[in-house]
Scaffold this active site. Structure first.
Site, PDB file in Angstrom:
ATOM      1  CE  LYS A   1      -3.954   2.098   0.395  1.00 27.91           C
ATOM      2  NZ  LYS A   1      -3.652   2.738  -0.897  1.00 27.91           N
TER       3      LYS A   1
ATOM      4  CE  LYS B   1       4.716   7.511  -2.514  1.00 24.51           C
ATOM      5  NZ  LYS B   1       3.906   8.119  -1.436  1.00 24.51           N
TER       6      LYS B   1
ATOM      7  CG  ASP C   1       3.204  11.115  -3.081  1.00 26.48           C
ATOM      8  OD1 ASP C   1       3.073  11.050  -1.855  1.00 26.48           O
ATOM      9  OD2 ASP C   1       4.206  11.648  -3.606  1.00 26.48           O
TER      10      ASP C   1
ATOM     11  CB  SER D   1      -5.585   4.827   2.052  1.00 28.52           C
ATOM     12  OG  SER D   1      -5.428   5.907   1.171  1.00 28.52           O
TER      13      SER D   1
HETATM   14  P1  NAP Z   1       0.852  18.155  -3.929  1.00 30.23           P
HETATM   15  O1  NAP Z   1      -0.610  18.298  -3.710  1.00 30.23           O
HETATM   16  O2  NAP Z   1       1.361  17.853  -5.280  1.00 30.23           O
HETATM   17  O3  NAP Z   1       1.557  19.471  -3.355  1.00 30.23           O
HETATM   18  C1  NAP Z   1       2.936  19.627  -3.266  1.00 30.23           C
HETATM   19  C2  NAP Z   1       3.195  21.066  -2.907  1.00 30.23           C
HETATM   20  O4  NAP Z   1       4.573  21.239  -2.615  1.00 30.23           O
HETATM   21  C3  NAP Z   1       2.874  22.035  -4.040  1.00 30.23           C
HETATM   22  O5  NAP Z   1       2.371  23.214  -3.483  1.00 30.23           O
HETATM   23  C4  NAP Z   1       4.246  22.285  -4.655  1.00 30.23           C
HETATM   24  O6  NAP Z   1       4.368  23.525  -5.321  1.00 30.23           O
HETATM   25  C5  NAP Z   1       5.092  22.294  -3.424  1.00 30.23           C
HETATM   26  N1  NAP Z   1       6.497  22.049  -3.708  1.00 30.23           N
HETATM   27  C6  NAP Z   1       7.043  21.031  -4.424  1.00 30.23           C
HETATM   28  N2  NAP Z   1       8.379  21.159  -4.452  1.00 30.23           N
HETATM   29  C7  NAP Z   1       8.655  22.273  -3.733  1.00 30.23           C
HETATM   30  C8  NAP Z   1       9.847  22.931  -3.367  1.00 30.23           C
HETATM   31  N3  NAP Z   1      11.028  22.457  -3.769  1.00 30.23           N
HETATM   32  N4  NAP Z   1       9.760  24.058  -2.597  1.00 30.23           N
HETATM   33  C9  NAP Z   1       8.565  24.519  -2.181  1.00 30.23           C
HETATM   34  N5  NAP Z   1       7.405  23.950  -2.506  1.00 30.23           N
HETATM   35  C10 NAP Z   1       7.451  22.836  -3.257  1.00 30.23           C
HETATM   36  O7  NAP Z   1       1.456  16.990  -2.994  1.00 30.23           O
HETATM   37  P2  NAP Z   1       0.929  16.513  -1.568  1.00 30.23           P
HETATM   38  O8  NAP Z   1       0.036  15.350  -1.774  1.00 30.23           O
HETATM   39  O9  NAP Z   1       0.482  17.689  -0.781  1.00 30.23           O
HETATM   40  O10 NAP Z   1       2.280  15.932  -0.943  1.00 30.23           O
HETATM   41  C11 NAP Z   1       3.242  16.749  -0.286  1.00 30.23           C
HETATM   42  C12 NAP Z   1       4.189  15.855   0.503  1.00 30.23           C
HETATM   43  O11 NAP Z   1       3.445  15.071   1.450  1.00 30.23           O
HETATM   44  C13 NAP Z   1       4.990  14.843  -0.301  1.00 30.23           C
HETATM   45  O12 NAP Z   1       6.231  14.634   0.348  1.00 30.23           O
HETATM   46  C14 NAP Z   1       4.156  13.580  -0.180  1.00 30.23           C
HETATM   47  O13 NAP Z   1       4.916  12.414  -0.408  1.00 30.23           O
HETATM   48  C15 NAP Z   1       3.719  13.695   1.262  1.00 30.23           C
HETATM   49  N6  NAP Z   1       2.528  12.915   1.614  1.00 30.23           N
HETATM   50  C16 NAP Z   1       1.348  13.108   0.979  1.00 30.23           C
HETATM   51  C17 NAP Z   1       0.238  12.378   1.366  1.00 30.23           C
HETATM   52  C18 NAP Z   1      -1.109  12.611   0.764  1.00 30.23           C
HETATM   53  O14 NAP Z   1      -2.076  12.004   1.244  1.00 30.23           O
HETATM   54  N7  NAP Z   1      -1.245  13.449  -0.229  1.00 30.23           N
HETATM   55  C19 NAP Z   1       0.356  11.420   2.381  1.00 30.23           C
HETATM   56  C20 NAP Z   1       1.573  11.257   3.037  1.00 30.23           C
HETATM   57  C21 NAP Z   1       2.660  12.005   2.641  1.00 30.23           C
HETATM   58  P3  NAP Z   1       4.084  23.659  -6.910  1.00 30.23           P
HETATM   59  O15 NAP Z   1       2.604  23.809  -6.998  1.00 30.23           O
HETATM   60  O16 NAP Z   1       4.862  24.850  -7.271  1.00 30.23           O
HETATM   61  O17 NAP Z   1       4.612  22.390  -7.554  1.00 30.23           O
END
Ligand code: NAP
Length: 449
Positions: free
Chosen positions: A94, A130, A170, A381
């Site tokens: 998962k 992943k 993600d 999830s």
């Molecule tokens: P997302 O919706 O794609 O959002 C990512 C955000 O981070 C966007 O605002 C992006 O900006 C910004 N970003 C990316 N690279 C950056 C950088 N170098 N400096 C500053 N901002 C940056 O992704 P998300 O789902 O929120 O996930 C964010 C993190 O949480 C990841 O590490 C992911 O693996 C982790 N995570 C997510 C989940 C989930 O349920 N979604 C669960 C566990 C962990 P732009 O719009 O400019 O690209």
């Protein structure tokens, strides 16, 4: 890198470096766990004898495939797809799919490795995996994204199944992409297998709270940390990096819990709004218009935009890095410490570098690793899978209660394990050891497979 690798696990780490050349993020994630495990191997000689740690560091299966697709002008593109099925001791693999140009095998392996421990900490019956692709959905039309997702699933489907491997979203994979992926899976297999993917739309098998879960969960976890120190979010200044799924819902819940989020960012820079980030405007800019964070400052009089720059220059009591890996380095950590930051809670996966974590430790800043603090997404999830399996649908309130209970449970477990293994307050050690023990026991019970 971080501190010394203890002598007991140095050989294991050397072997990981030798077999996984150039995969720096994977090395970093493994090293951080190994640094915590020496104390466990001292107490459990059976895990040393059966090479349980080495087995957990080696993915059960790694799938790499070609993803050809055509853009709207007819030009052909070739991307690379990945799925790393890391460990199935506790349940089906998962973990999410990430679509971002930076995706390579090392990134997917680091995320898959972290996922194994995170999923174990939730207490739900899920293994770890992943996947993703170096495809960049930014600037692509819906039709292009759909064609890419269909091509991606045309290979991936054969490896999936509700009892085998269950992906989710993600970075770069949200409800739109999950819809296209599920549609293609259903078309190829002729099965309405709801539990094969999570993060689905509410009208077709999705669960309430899944969208909000990671951000909400991180805020609940932060609250539990503060309560353990006799504090609360009341009156606290908070900085949340990113403005995607995790950040937006983290901001929402922090505000409900009494804190004020004064800064948010994206890859173009950060905004400061002393009145507190206006969530409606942020959502309009980032989720509806898919615009840049600077647009927020154009619309909100109290806000200012700093292009480039580090959001960690903004003084805060609580930092919740929620953008991407290694976004908060040692220098940024030193600035946070200098301005009196007291809590750092990882909303993203491994956003703090090992140097940053060392700075937090030395400065007495309470630090929560992502594998504990952002587990709310995958936990919900698992609740979605549970609802799919029983053809049931829970209310928002009930699901959110379950989420809060799970996050508080993870905090309590990490806290108690840190005490038990002689490092009170060290949630990194607590999370690594508690997650490892859960997986190791099952690995051991299943024999040499
Ligand atoms: P997302 O919706 O794609 O959002 C990512 C955000 O981070 C966007 O605002 C992006 O900006 C910004 N970003 C990316 N690279 C950056 C950088 N170098 N400096 C500053 N901002 C940056 O992704 P998300 O789902 O929120 O996930 C964010 C993190 O949480 C990841 O590490 C992911 O693996 C982790 N995570 C997510 C989940 C989930 O349920 N979604 C669960 C566990 C962990 P732009 O719009 O400019 O690209």
């Amino acid at each position: 890198m971080g501190g010394e690798v203890p002598a007991t696990v140095q050989g294991i780490y050397d072997e990981v470096l030798r077999r996984n050349r150039g995969e720096t993020e994977f090395h970093q994630a493994v090293r951080e766990v190994l640094e915590s495990l020496a104390v466990v191997l001292d107490r459990h000689s059976e895990y040393a004898e059966m090479k349980t740690v080495q087995r957990i560091c080696e993915p059960e299966r790694q799938i790499i495939f070609r993803v050809p697709w055509q853009d709207d002008r007819g030009e052909v593109h070739i991307n690379r797809g990945f799925r790393v099925e890391f460990n199935s001791a506790l349940g089906p693999y998962k973990g999410g799919l990430r679509f971002h140009p930076s995706v390579d095998l090392g990134i997917v392996k680091f995320l898959g490795f972290e996922q194994v421990f995170k999923n174990a900490l939730t207490g739900m019956p899920i293994g770890g995996g992943k996947g993703g692709s170096d495809f960049d959905p930014k600037g692509r039309s819906d039709a292009e994204v759909m064609r890419f997702c269909q091509s991606f699933m045309t290979e991936l489907y054969r490896h999936l199944g509700e009892y085998t491997d269950v992906p989710a979203g993600d970075i770069g994979v949200g409800a739109r992409e999950i819809g296209y992926l599920f549609g293609q899976y259903k078309r190829i297999t002729n099965r309405y297998e709801s539990g094969v993917i999570t993060g689905k739309g509410l009208g077709w098998g999705g669960a309430l709270v899944r969208t909000e879960a990671t951000g909400y969960g991180a805020a609940f976890f932060a609250e539990a940390m503060m309560e353990a120190a006799g504090e609360s979010f009341d009156g606290k200044r908070v900085a949340v990096s990113g403005s995607g799924n995790v950040a937006v819902h983290g901001i929402e819940k922090v505000h409900r819990l009494g804190g004020t989020v004064v800064a948010a960012s994206d890859s173009s820079g950060y905004v400061v709004d002393e009145k507190g980030i206006d969530l409606d405007v942020l959502k309009q800019v980032k989720e509806v218009e898919r615009g840049r964070i600077g647009d927020y400052a154009d619309r909100v009089g109290t806000a200012s935009f700093v292009p480039g720059g580090s959001i960690w220059d903004v003084p805060c009591d609580v930092a919740i890095p929620s953008a991407t890996q290694n976004e908060l380095d040692g220098d940024a950590a030193a600035v946070l410490a200098r301005y009196g930051c007291r809590y750092v809670v990882e909303g993203a996966n491994m956003p703090a570098t090992p140097e940053a974590v060392r700075v937090f430790r030395d400065a007495g800043i309470a630090f929560a690793p992502g594998k504990a603090a952002n587990a709310g997404g995958v936990a919900t999830s698992a609740l979605e899978m549970q609802q799919n399996a029983s053809r049931d649908r829970w209310t928002f309130e009930h699901t959110e209660e379950r989420l809060e209970e799970i996050m508080r449970g993870i905090h309590a477990r990490c806290h108690a394990t840190a005490d038990e293994y002689g490092s009170p307050g060290d949630l990194v050690l607590g999370a690594n050891v508690a997650g490892f023990l859960e997986v190791a026991e099952a690995v051991h019970a299943h024999g040499l497979v």
